[in-house]
Motif scaffolding. Structure first.
Motif, PDB file in Angstrom:
ATOM      1  N   GLY A  15      28.040  75.339-100.784  1.00  0.00           N
ATOM      2  CA  GLY A  15      26.889  74.704-101.417  1.00  0.00           C
ATOM      3  C   GLY A  15      26.825  73.203-101.210  1.00  0.00           C
ATOM      4  O   GLY A  15      25.825  72.573-101.533  1.00  0.00           O
ATOM      5  N   GLN A  16      27.834  72.591-100.684  1.00  0.00           N
ATOM      6  CA  GLN A  16      27.899  71.150-100.487  1.00  0.00           C
ATOM      7  C   GLN A  16      27.229  70.759 -99.165  1.00  0.00           C
ATOM      8  O   GLN A  16      27.220  71.511 -98.211  1.00  0.00           O
ATOM      9  CB  GLN A  16      29.365  70.705-100.487  1.00  0.00           C
ATOM     10  N   VAL A  17      26.642  69.530 -99.107  1.00  0.00           N
ATOM     11  CA  VAL A  17      25.989  69.010 -97.912  1.00  0.00           C
ATOM     12  C   VAL A  17      26.818  67.840 -97.394  1.00  0.00           C
ATOM     13  O   VAL A  17      27.254  66.980 -98.164  1.00  0.00           O
ATOM     14  CB  VAL A  17      24.551  68.543 -98.224  1.00  0.00           C
ATOM     15  N   SER A  18      27.007  67.778 -96.096  1.00  0.00           N
ATOM     16  CA  SER A  18      27.834  66.729 -95.481  1.00  0.00           C
ATOM     17  C   SER A  18      27.041  65.450 -95.282  1.00  0.00           C
ATOM     18  O   SER A  18      25.809  65.441 -95.357  1.00  0.00           O
ATOM     19  CB  SER A  18      28.363  67.210 -94.129  1.00  0.00           C
ATOM     20  N   ASP A  19      27.758  64.385 -94.992  1.00  0.00           N
ATOM     21  CA  ASP A  19      27.125  63.166 -94.529  1.00  0.00           C
ATOM     22  C   ASP A  19      26.703  63.416 -93.086  1.00  0.00           C
ATOM     23  O   ASP A  19      26.960  64.469 -92.524  1.00  0.00           O
ATOM     24  CB  ASP A  19      28.116  61.986 -94.587  1.00  0.00           C
ATOM     25  N   VAL A  20      26.097  62.437 -92.453  1.00  0.00           N
ATOM     26  CA  VAL A  20      25.697  62.576 -91.063  1.00  0.00           C
ATOM     27  C   VAL A  20      26.963  62.654 -90.213  1.00  0.00           C
ATOM     28  O   VAL A  20      27.878  61.845 -90.348  1.00  0.00           O
ATOM     29  CB  VAL A  20      24.817  61.386 -90.614  1.00  0.00           C
ATOM     30  N   VAL A  21      26.995  63.679 -89.356  1.00  0.00           N
ATOM     31  CA  VAL A  21      28.143  63.898 -88.468  1.00  0.00           C
ATOM     32  C   VAL A  21      27.680  63.676 -87.035  1.00  0.00           C
ATOM     33  O   VAL A  21      26.678  64.243 -86.607  1.00  0.00           O
ATOM     34  CB  VAL A  21      28.683  65.341 -88.625  1.00  0.00           C
ATOM     35  N   ARG A  22      28.436  62.834 -86.311  1.00  0.00           N
ATOM     36  CA  ARG A  22      28.084  62.558 -84.925  1.00  0.00           C
ATOM     37  C   ARG A  22      29.034  63.347 -84.026  1.00  0.00           C
ATOM     38  O   ARG A  22      30.235  63.330 -84.212  1.00  0.00           O
ATOM     39  CB  ARG A  22      28.217  61.075 -84.642  1.00  0.00           C
ATOM     40  N   SER A  23      28.451  64.059 -83.048  1.00  0.00           N
ATOM     41  CA  SER A  23      29.259  64.796 -82.067  1.00  0.00           C
ATOM     42  C   SER A  23      28.677  64.544 -80.681  1.00  0.00           C
ATOM     43  O   SER A  23      27.679  63.836 -80.535  1.00  0.00           O
ATOM     44  CB  SER A  23      29.241  66.293 -82.377  1.00  0.00           C
ATOM     45  N   SER A  24      29.263  65.143 -79.676  1.00  0.00           N
ATOM     46  CA  SER A  24      28.759  64.969 -78.308  1.00  0.00           C
ATOM     47  C   SER A  24      27.385  65.620 -78.131  1.00  0.00           C
ATOM     48  O   SER A  24      26.690  65.360 -77.161  1.00  0.00           O
ATOM     49  CB  SER A  24      29.750  65.563 -77.305  1.00  0.00           C
ATOM     50  N   PHE A  25      26.978  66.468 -79.087  1.00  0.00           N
ATOM     51  CA  PHE A  25      25.678  67.126 -79.025  1.00  0.00           C
ATOM     52  C   PHE A  25      24.600  66.378 -79.799  1.00  0.00           C
ATOM     53  O   PHE A  25      23.450  66.773 -79.802  1.00  0.00           O
ATOM     54  CB  PHE A  25      25.780  68.557 -79.566  1.00  0.00           C
ATOM     55  N   GLY A  26      24.984  65.320 -80.512  1.00  0.00           N
ATOM     56  CA  GLY A  26      24.007  64.555 -81.273  1.00  0.00           C
ATOM     57  C   GLY A  26      24.466  64.339 -82.709  1.00  0.00           C
ATOM     58  O   GLY A  26      25.659  64.337 -83.012  1.00  0.00           O
ATOM     59  N   TYR A  27      23.487  64.176 -83.628  1.00  0.00           N
ATOM     60  CA  TYR A  27      23.769  63.932 -85.036  1.00  0.00           C
ATOM     61  C   TYR A  27      23.452  65.196 -85.828  1.00  0.00           C
ATOM     62  O   TYR A  27      22.481  65.896 -85.531  1.00  0.00           O
ATOM     63  CB  TYR A  27      22.931  62.761 -85.560  1.00  0.00           C
ATOM     64  N   HIS A  28      24.257  65.486 -86.865  1.00  0.00           N
ATOM     65  CA  HIS A  28      24.112  66.718 -87.644  1.00  0.00           C
ATOM     66  C   HIS A  28      24.269  66.434 -89.127  1.00  0.00           C
ATOM     67  O   HIS A  28      25.040  65.571 -89.517  1.00  0.00           O
ATOM     68  CB  HIS A  28      25.196  67.739 -87.263  1.00  0.00           C
ATOM     69  N   VAL A  29      23.518  67.190 -89.913  1.00  0.00           N
ATOM     70  CA  VAL A  29      23.725  67.243 -91.355  1.00  0.00           C
ATOM     71  C   VAL A  29      24.017  68.706 -91.641  1.00  0.00           C
ATOM     72  O   VAL A  29      23.234  69.598 -91.288  1.00  0.00           O
ATOM     73  CB  VAL A  29      22.482  66.762 -92.145  1.00  0.00           C
ATOM     74  N   ILE A  30      25.149  68.984 -92.271  1.00  0.00           N
ATOM     75  CA  ILE A  30      25.619  70.364 -92.429  1.00  0.00           C
ATOM     76  C   ILE A  30      25.609  70.754 -93.890  1.00  0.00           C
ATOM     77  O   ILE A  30      26.067  70.006 -94.755  1.00  0.00           O
ATOM     78  CB  ILE A  30      27.059  70.504 -91.880  1.00  0.00           C
ATOM     79  N   ARG A  31      25.083  71.944 -94.168  1.00  0.00           N
ATOM     80  CA  ARG A  31      25.148  72.524 -95.518  1.00  0.00           C
ATOM     81  C   ARG A  31      25.933  73.812 -95.395  1.00  0.00           C
ATOM     82  O   ARG A  31      25.570  74.711 -94.650  1.00  0.00           O
ATOM     83  CB  ARG A  31      23.754  72.830 -96.046  1.00  0.00           C
ATOM     84  N   LEU A  32      27.038  73.923 -96.156  1.00  0.00           N
ATOM     85  CA  LEU A  32      27.885  75.108 -96.108  1.00  0.00           C
ATOM     86  C   LEU A  32      27.397  76.104 -97.140  1.00  0.00           C
ATOM     87  O   LEU A  32      27.389  75.824 -98.340  1.00  0.00           O
ATOM     88  CB  LEU A  32      29.351  74.735 -96.364  1.00  0.00           C
ATOM     89  N   ALA A  33      26.947  77.254 -96.689  1.00  0.00           N
ATOM     90  CA  ALA A  33      26.416  78.281 -97.598  1.00  0.00           C
ATOM     91  C   ALA A  33      27.553  79.021 -98.289  1.00  0.00           C
ATOM     92  O   ALA A  33      27.515  79.233 -99.511  1.00  0.00           O
ATOM     93  CB  ALA A  33      25.546  79.260 -96.837  1.00  0.00           C
ATOM     94  N   SER A  34      28.556  79.471 -97.542  1.00  0.00           N
ATOM     95  CA  SER A  34      29.675  80.202 -98.153  1.00  0.00           C
ATOM     96  C   SER A  34      30.888  80.098 -97.238  1.00  0.00           C
ATOM     97  O   SER A  34      30.780  79.722 -96.077  1.00  0.00           O
ATOM     98  CB  SER A  34      29.323  81.669 -98.361  1.00  0.00           C
ATOM     99  N   LYS A  35      32.025  80.470 -97.815  1.00  0.00           N
ATOM    100  CA  LYS A  35      33.273  80.421 -97.083  1.00  0.00           C
ATOM    101  C   LYS A  35      33.977  81.757 -97.244  1.00  0.00           C
ATOM    102  O   LYS A  35      34.005  82.313 -98.343  1.00  0.00           O
ATOM    103  CB  LYS A  35      34.176  79.324 -97.670  1.00  0.00           C
ATOM    104  N   ARG A  36      34.528  82.258 -96.170  1.00  0.00           N
ATOM    105  CA  ARG A  36      35.334  83.489 -96.262  1.00  0.00           C
ATOM    106  C   ARG A  36      36.710  83.186 -95.704  1.00  0.00           C
ATOM    107  O   ARG A  36      36.837  82.514 -94.686  1.00  0.00           O
ATOM    108  CB  ARG A  36      34.717  84.622 -95.441  1.00  0.00           C
ATOM    109  N   GLU A  37      37.693  83.719 -96.340  1.00  0.00           N
ATOM    110  CA  GLU A  37      39.053  83.541 -95.848  1.00  0.00           C
ATOM    111  C   GLU A  37      39.267  84.470 -94.666  1.00  0.00           C
ATOM    112  O   GLU A  37      38.731  85.581 -94.607  1.00  0.00           O
ATOM    113  CB  GLU A  37      40.074  83.862 -96.954  1.00  0.00           C
ATOM    114  N   GLU A  38      40.038  83.989 -93.709  1.00  0.00           N
ATOM    115  CA  GLU A  38      40.339  84.807 -92.537  1.00  0.00           C
ATOM    116  C   GLU A  38      41.235  85.964 -92.946  1.00  0.00           C
ATOM    117  O   GLU A  38      42.194  85.792 -93.697  1.00  0.00           O
ATOM    118  CB  GLU A  38      41.048  83.948 -91.485  1.00  0.00           C
ATOM    119  N   THR A  39      40.890  87.139 -92.463  1.00  0.00           N
ATOM    120  CA  THR A  39      41.713  88.313 -92.781  1.00  0.00           C
ATOM    121  C   THR A  39      42.125  88.993 -91.484  1.00  0.00           C
ATOM    122  O   THR A  39      41.377  89.016 -90.510  1.00  0.00           O
ATOM    123  CB  THR A  39      40.948  89.328 -93.640  1.00  0.00           C
ATOM    124  N   VAL A  40      43.311  89.520 -91.491  1.00  0.00           N
ATOM    125  CA  VAL A  40      43.805  90.286 -90.360  1.00  0.00           C
ATOM    126  C   VAL A  40      43.922  91.727 -90.837  1.00  0.00           C
ATOM    127  O   VAL A  40      44.686  92.013 -91.764  1.00  0.00           O
ATOM    128  CB  VAL A  40      45.182  89.762 -89.878  1.00  0.00           C
TER     129      VAL A  40
END
Length: 156
Positions: A15-40
């Motif tokens: 539910g949290q929104v990031s600050d502006v993130v700069r990458s080689s593809f440009g600028y991004h603002v990211i909102r994380l909807a949900s997180k799942r733990e990795e399972t094997v």
């Protein structure tokens, strides 16, 4: 994903929104909807899927080996029946079919494609063989050709 993006995403809470993130593809603002733990998944869950995959791979390899052995035998002068018998296979003849209406035994799209790429052996014509035979019967006449000097004298 690129490292800058990964770092920003994994630092967020759902539910949290990031600050502006700069990458080689440009600028991004990211909102994380949900997180799942990795399972094997446990081996018991994967066992049948792994078995099927290994079996499919081995069958494919065996099929390729038999096909290569058949091709080598046929190119070596053996008949189709002899080559098949040497590989423990049986030759079966199908009824004529089209690409759209293939028999169940030929369910492989690759096989059907290869079948329709094959060239038909030329048909021998009985009439042309007879004509050739007649020409060879006429060979005594053709051997009585006049020499070049006699032709000149005959045309004068």
């Amino acid at each position: 994903m690129v490292p800058e993006f990964d770092d920003a995403v994994f630092a967020l809470a759902p539910g949290q929104v990031s600050d502006v993130v700069r990458s080689s593809f440009g600028y991004h603002v990211i909102r994380l909807a949900s997180k799942r733990e990795e399972t094997v998944p446990p081996l018991a869950q994967l066992k049948e899927r792994i078995r099927a995959e290994v079996e499919t791979r081995k069958m494919s390899q065996l099929g390729e080996q038999k096909a290569q052995a058949m091709a080598d035998a046929i190119s070596g002068g053996k008949s189709l029946e002899e080559a098949a018998k040497a590989q423990g296979l049986a030759v079966k003849k199908s009824e004529p079919f089209s690409r759209a209406d293939t028999p169940a035994a030929l369910a492989s799209p690759t096989l059907v494609s290869r079948v329709f790429q094959m060239k038909r052996a030329p048909r021998r014509r009985r009439a042309s063989r007879c004509r050739r035979a007649r020409r060879s019967c006429r060979s005594p006449r053709s051997s009585r050709r006049a020499s070049p000097s006699s032709r000149r004298s005959a045309t004068r």
